[in-house]
Design a protein around this motif. Structure first.
Motif, mmCIF file in Angstrom:
data_model
loop_
_atom_site.group_PDB
_atom_site.id
_atom_site.type_symbol
_atom_site.label_atom_id
_atom_site.label_comp_id
_atom_site.label_asym_id
_atom_site.label_seq_id
_atom_site.Cartn_x
_atom_site.Cartn_y
_atom_site.Cartn_z
ATOM 1 N N GLY A 96 0.793 -1.218 0.000
ATOM 2 C CA GLY A 96 0.000 0.000 0.000
ATOM 3 C C GLY A 96 0.826 1.268 0.000
ATOM 4 N N VAL A 101 1.321 1.849 -6.832
ATOM 5 C CA VAL A 101 0.346 0.822 -6.468
ATOM 6 C C VAL A 101 -0.979 1.499 -6.146
ATOM 7 N N ILE A 103 -4.613 0.456 -4.433
ATOM 8 C CA ILE A 103 -5.344 -0.584 -3.698
ATOM 9 C C ILE A 103 -6.796 -0.579 -4.178
ATOM 10 N N GLU A 104 -7.276 -1.735 -4.634
ATOM 11 C CA GLU A 104 -8.688 -1.857 -5.028
ATOM 12 C C GLU A 104 -9.549 -2.003 -3.784
ATOM 13 N N CYS A 121 -4.918 -5.319 -5.440
ATOM 14 C CA CYS A 121 -4.315 -4.044 -5.817
ATOM 15 C C CYS A 121 -3.914 -4.087 -7.288
ATOM 16 N N ARG A 128 -3.456 -6.396 -12.211
ATOM 17 C CA ARG A 128 -4.276 -6.612 -11.018
ATOM 18 C C ARG A 128 -3.747 -7.842 -10.276
#
Length: 136
Positions: A96, A101, A103-104, A121, A128
């Motif tokens: 994170g 990057v 984050i989904e 992420c 993905r």
């Protein structure tokens, strides 16, 4: 019941706009080892000792079309296992904070009532990736 004719995933190849950034992510954020490459292709090969990932450079990053998991046929995501929930939390914190990057969603049960936890992420370059605790 029949016996499977295969032995598991040999490797996964990801086509990315910046394989150096992806290599650095796997090596420095996740502790993977760089185990080879093909400078003329170009490609980097990284491994955690059980999974080999090939990082392939797209020919023109400026015109490359990002993958849309709801519209394109292809690899929906790469799921990488972690040892347990503590390891998942460590990976989540490290990933994170990594540049590039997105984050989904953060750590949560893989489905309602499941002890398996995961997060998803987008790594540098847009692939993905899911990180998940073991089933069982």
């Amino acid at each position: 019941m029949t016996t499977a004719l295969t032995t598991g995933v040999h490797h996964v190849g990801l086509a990315l706009p910046d394989i150096d950034a992806a290599r650095d992510f796997f090596r420095d954020a996740l502790g993977y080892e760089v185990v080879g490459g093909v400078p003329d292709y170009p490609a980097h090969f990284v491994s955690d000792g059980s999974t080999l990932i090939t990082l392939w450079q797209v020919s023109d990053p400026e015109t490359a079309t990002p993958f849309d998991r709801k519209k394109n046929i292809g690899l929906h995501h790469l799921a990488i296992g972690v040892a347990d929930e503590a390891a998942l939390a460590t990976v989540f914190d490290r990933v994170g904070a990594w540049p590039g990057v997105a984050i989904e969603f953060g750590p949560c049960p893989i489905r309602e009532g499941s002890a398996v936890r995961h997060f998803i992420c987008y790594i540098p370059g847009g692939a993905r990736v899911e990180f998940a605790t073991p089933f069982g």
